[in-house]
Design a protein around this motif. Structure first.
Motif, PDB file in Angstrom:
ATOM      1  N   ASP A  14       0.824  -1.210   0.000  1.00  0.00           N
ATOM      2  CA  ASP A  14       0.000   0.000   0.000  1.00  0.00           C
ATOM      3  C   ASP A  14       0.857   1.259   0.000  1.00  0.00           C
ATOM      4  OD1 ASP A  14      -2.217  -1.626   0.055  1.00  0.00           O
ATOM      5  OD2 ASP A  14      -2.891  -1.011   2.049  1.00  0.00           O
ATOM      6  N   LYS A  60     -11.373   2.233   0.276  1.00  0.00           N
ATOM      7  CA  LYS A  60     -11.026   2.989   1.482  1.00  0.00           C
ATOM      8  C   LYS A  60     -11.045   4.494   1.238  1.00  0.00           C
ATOM      9  CE  LYS A  60      -8.115  -0.388   3.813  1.00  0.00           C
ATOM     10  NZ  LYS A  60      -6.779  -0.658   4.397  1.00  0.00           N
ATOM     11  N   TRP A  62      -8.686   6.105  -0.561  1.00  0.00           N
ATOM     12  CA  TRP A  62      -7.323   6.624  -0.678  1.00  0.00           C
ATOM     13  C   TRP A  62      -6.982   6.986  -2.106  1.00  0.00           C
ATOM     14  CZ3 TRP A  62      -4.399   2.404   2.588  1.00  0.00           C
ATOM     15  CH2 TRP A  62      -4.797   2.498   3.923  1.00  0.00           C
ATOM     16  N   SER A  84      -7.391  12.012   1.352  1.00  0.00           N
ATOM     17  CA  SER A  84      -7.252  10.951   2.339  1.00  0.00           C
ATOM     18  C   SER A  84      -6.039  10.077   2.025  1.00  0.00           C
ATOM     19  CB  SER A  84      -8.531  10.110   2.375  1.00  0.00           C
ATOM     20  OG  SER A  84      -8.405   9.045   3.267  1.00  0.00           O
ATOM     21  N   GLY A  85      -5.810   9.798   0.756  1.00  0.00           N
ATOM     22  CA  GLY A  85      -4.658   9.014   0.338  1.00  0.00           C
ATOM     23  C   GLY A  85      -3.351   9.740   0.614  1.00  0.00           C
ATOM     24  N   GLN A  88      -2.736   9.442   4.234  1.00  0.00           N
ATOM     25  CA  GLN A  88      -2.294   8.084   4.527  1.00  0.00           C
ATOM     26  C   GLN A  88      -0.834   7.889   4.134  1.00  0.00           C
ATOM     27  OE1 GLN A  88      -3.943   5.807   6.229  1.00  0.00           O
ATOM     28  NE2 GLN A  88      -2.266   4.363   6.069  1.00  0.00           N
ATOM     29  N   GLY A  92       2.043   6.852   6.657  1.00  0.00           N
ATOM     30  CA  GLY A  92       2.832   5.664   6.356  1.00  0.00           C
ATOM     31  C   GLY A  92       4.320   5.954   6.306  1.00  0.00           C
TER      32      GLY A  92
END
Length: 110
Positions: A14, A60, A62, A84-85, A88, A92
């Protein structure tokens, strides 16, 4: 690629996909190529792993996808990061940085 590298890839796929899409929207083959490029050939993602991950990330929220014409004028699904991605990806990257610090300290210990 040996089994250990494949296991590592499953755990980080991901994050690699998000990083690949950070620069610009890409179709699936483009995402795969970008991952190979940014890992300097260490990881080559199979489509059997890539597309389920992209679909899950789409669910999700993303990534978003739309059908466009590819560079060879074929219809292709292009993926791009959502806000949102992007969040993330930042999370991450922070988490991965912590893992690297911890593992480096552990490997450097006596």
């Amino acid at each position: 690629m040996d089994q250990k590298r494949t296991d590592l890839l499953r755990g980080t796929l991901d994050l690699l996909i998000l990083k690949a899409l950070a620069l610009e929207p890409l179709h699936g083959v483009g995402v795969s190529r970008r991952i190979t490029q940014i890992t300097r050939g260490a990881f080559q993602v199979s489509f059997g792993s890539l597309f389920p991950s992209l679909h899950r990330m789409e669910e999700k929220g993303w990534v978003e996808a739309e059908w466009l014409a590819s560079e060879n004028n074929r219809r292709a699904k292009y993926y791009r990061l959502t806000s949102s991605g992007k969040a993330q990806l930042k999370a991450g990257e922070r988490e991965w940085g912590q893992v690297v610090k911890i593992m480096t300290a552990a490997m450097d210990s006596a």
